[in-house]
Design an enzyme around this catalytic site. Structure first.
Site, PDB file in Angstrom:
ATOM      1  N   ASP A 154       0.860  -1.195   0.000  1.00 22.60           N
ATOM      2  CA  ASP A 154       0.000   0.000   0.000  1.00 22.60           C
ATOM      3  C   ASP A 154       0.894   1.243   0.000  1.00 22.60           C
ATOM      4  O   ASP A 154       1.873   1.318   0.753  1.00 22.60           O
ATOM      5  CB  ASP A 154      -0.868  -0.052   1.276  1.00 22.60           C
ATOM      6  CG  ASP A 154      -1.986   0.975   1.277  1.00 22.60           C
ATOM      7  OD1 ASP A 154      -2.410   1.397   0.188  1.00 22.60           O
ATOM      8  OD2 ASP A 154      -2.441   1.328   2.387  1.00 22.60           O
ATOM      9  N   HIS A 155       0.566   2.214  -0.834  1.00 25.06           N
ATOM     10  CA  HIS A 155       1.270   3.505  -0.879  1.00 25.06           C
ATOM     11  C   HIS A 155       2.791   3.396  -0.928  1.00 25.06           C
ATOM     12  O   HIS A 155       3.502   3.994  -0.103  1.00 25.06           O
ATOM     13  CB  HIS A 155       0.859   4.394   0.303  1.00 25.06           C
ATOM     14  CG  HIS A 155      -0.561   4.851   0.215  1.00 25.06           C
ATOM     15  ND1 HIS A 155      -0.990   5.830  -0.653  1.00 25.06           N
ATOM     16  CD2 HIS A 155      -1.668   4.428   0.867  1.00 25.06           C
ATOM     17  CE1 HIS A 155      -2.300   6.000  -0.523  1.00 25.06           C
ATOM     18  NE2 HIS A 155      -2.738   5.152   0.380  1.00 25.06           N
TER      19      HIS A 155
HETATM   20  P1  13P Z   1      -9.120   4.577   5.626  1.00 24.09           P
HETATM   21  O1  13P Z   1      -8.263   5.421   6.524  1.00 24.09           O
HETATM   22  O2  13P Z   1     -10.378   5.290   5.233  1.00 24.09           O
HETATM   23  O3  13P Z   1      -9.421   3.238   6.199  1.00 24.09           O
HETATM   24  O4  13P Z   1      -8.316   4.340   4.266  1.00 24.09           O
HETATM   25  C1  13P Z   1      -7.350   3.336   4.153  1.00 24.09           C
HETATM   26  C2  13P Z   1      -6.545   3.464   2.914  1.00 24.09           C
HETATM   27  O5  13P Z   1      -6.861   4.160   1.966  1.00 24.09           O
HETATM   28  C3  13P Z   1      -5.293   2.686   2.874  1.00 24.09           C
HETATM   29  O6  13P Z   1      -4.542   2.923   1.719  1.00 24.09           O
HETATM   30  O1  G3H Z   2      -2.704   4.654   3.802  1.00 23.23           O
HETATM   31  C1  G3H Z   2      -3.187   4.524   4.887  1.00 23.23           C
HETATM   32  C2  G3H Z   2      -3.346   3.245   5.584  1.00 23.23           C
HETATM   33  O2  G3H Z   2      -4.371   3.407   6.522  1.00 23.23           O
HETATM   34  C3  G3H Z   2      -2.075   2.768   6.224  1.00 23.23           C
HETATM   35  O3  G3H Z   2      -1.730   3.576   7.274  1.00 23.23           O
HETATM   36  O4  G3H Z   2       0.653   4.222   6.952  1.00 23.23           O
HETATM   37  O5  G3H Z   2      -0.482   4.314   9.193  1.00 23.23           O
HETATM   38  O6  G3H Z   2       0.099   2.123   8.176  1.00 23.23           O
HETATM   39  P1  G3H Z   2      -0.253   3.571   7.951  1.00 23.23           P
HETATM   40 ZN    ZN Z   3      -4.713   4.870   0.894  1.00 25.32          ZN
END
Ligand code: 13P
Ligand code: G3H
Ligand code: ZN
Length: 349
Positions: free
Chosen positions: A83-84
């Site tokens: 993620d990201h």
């Molecule tokens: P929320 O903070 O709305 O759960 O979003 C999570 C998210 O986009 C993780 O990449």
């Molecule tokens: O992108 C947001 C997700 O909720 C992950 O959050 O970077 O705090 O793990 P985090």
């Molecule tokens: Zn996100």
């Protein structure tokens, strides 16, 4: 079942007209909660880890925990997603570790805070696509910038600051060849998304629909899609928490998105709230308890309940057995010979 390509999972979701929740994990209990929810609802799943999660849990632990899930639940297709990702290096390291999918979030510079230029975003995303597709790995890109900051990641500010421009979305999809496209439609990461139930002035479903009309075959991704339910907020506050009043993304808006090309829906905050509420409740009601299992078990159950509910609402429930996994090597061949298209279908304005 071996870990599957997220592309396969999303292509199947598009065929079936449903969405797939992508749930963030940081530890074993969260993975267990997702897998039990997937088993209960017979759902394919996307398990995702942020950079913060990879640091918190350590890469090898995370990888082996998710591998354990794939061994223990052979009937469930699981995609393991970064993620990201903030840079080519982050995505490369995830791929080398065994993730079957990565997000290159080039909407921000590598600091994870400063919005990048369109050209910078195209360049870094294209580089990740080339590296990933050669290895059969799926890539999600992002165009437009979400609001909020999570664990140091995010531009901050309101979700309305950098809404996706549909023309740029088309150009971005064409020039990068991403498998899935995250767009900014007014949502933010974290609990504080909206100060009242969102309407079209702050949650731009019209922009999403306009992008889907131009890119009818592109898998769209909604980030910041926790619904921040009142009952979960209340449990946290009832047992000593101090959440301010807030609104998330209503499930019916996500369902409208799913009818308009949304195939991946990112949810983290709702699970955080469920876990925290359950732990607070036990410690508040039974301050004499100190065995972590006394509060981790209800926490895991609370998260399972949220995830199973979302899986049903997103429509992925019942679809775990629809297809056989295609090996990552076969997926790589598909990218190479063009049978797995990376050229989006673009409709006229
Ligand atoms: P929320 O903070 O709305 O759960 O979003 C999570 C998210 O986009 C993780 O990449
Ligand atoms: O992108 C947001 C997700 O909720 C992950 O959050 O970077 O705090 O793990 P985090
Ligand atoms: Zn996100």
């Amino acid at each position: 079942m071996p870990l599957v390509s997220m592309r396969q999972l999303l292509d199947e979701a598009a065929k079936g007209g449903y969405g797939v929740g992508a749930f963030n994990v940081n530890d074993m209990e969260q993975i267990q909660a997702i897998m039990e929810a997937a088993k209960e609802t017979r759902s394919p799943v996307i398990i995702q880890a942020s950079r913060g999660a990879r640091q918190f849990a350590q890469d090898r632990y995370l990888y082996h925990l998710i591998l354990a899930a794939s061994e223990l639940y052979p009937e469930i297709p699981i995609a393991m997603h970064q993620d990201h990702g903030n840079s080519f290096e982050t995505c490369k390291s995830a791929i080398e570790l065994g993730f079957t999918s990565v997000m290159m979030d080039g909407s921000l510079k590598a600091d994870g805070k400063t919005p990048s230029t369109f050209e910078e975003n195209v360049e870094v995303t294209r580089k990740v696509v080339d590296f990933a597709h050669e290895r059969g790995i799926t890539v999600e890109g992002e165009i437009g910038v979400l609001g909020g900051v999570e664990d140091g990641h995010g531009a901050g500010g309101s979700g309305l600051d950098h809404i996706t421009d549909p023309d740029q979305a088309v150009e971005f999809a064409e020039r990068t060849g991403v498998d899935a496209l995250a767009i900014a439609i007014g949502t933010s990461h974290g609990a504080y998304k909206f100060t009242k139930k969102p309407d079209g002035s702050v949650l731009k479903m019209d922009v999403l629909i306009a992008i889907h009309k131009r890119l009818p075959n592109t898998h769209l991704v909604m980030h910041g899609s926790s619904s921040v339910p009142k009952d979960l907020q209340e449990i946290v506050n009832q047992y000593g928490g101090k959440l301010k009043e807030t609104w998330g993304v209503p499930v019916e808006e996500i369902q409208l998105g799913i009818r308009n090309g949304v195939r991946k829906i990112n949810v983290d905050t709702d699970n955080r709230l469920a876990i925290t509420g359950a732990i607070r409740k036990v410690l508040w009601e039974s301050p004499e308890k100190f065995d972590p299992r006394d509060y981790m078990k209800p926490a895991r159950e609370a998260m399972q309940k949220v995830v199973a509910t979302r899986m049903t609402q997103f429509g992925q429930a019942g679809h775990a057995g629809d297809y056989k996994p295609v090996s990552i090597a076969e997926i790589a061949k598909g990218y190479k010979d063009g049978s797995l298209s990376t050229r989006p279908l673009v409709a006229a304005k």
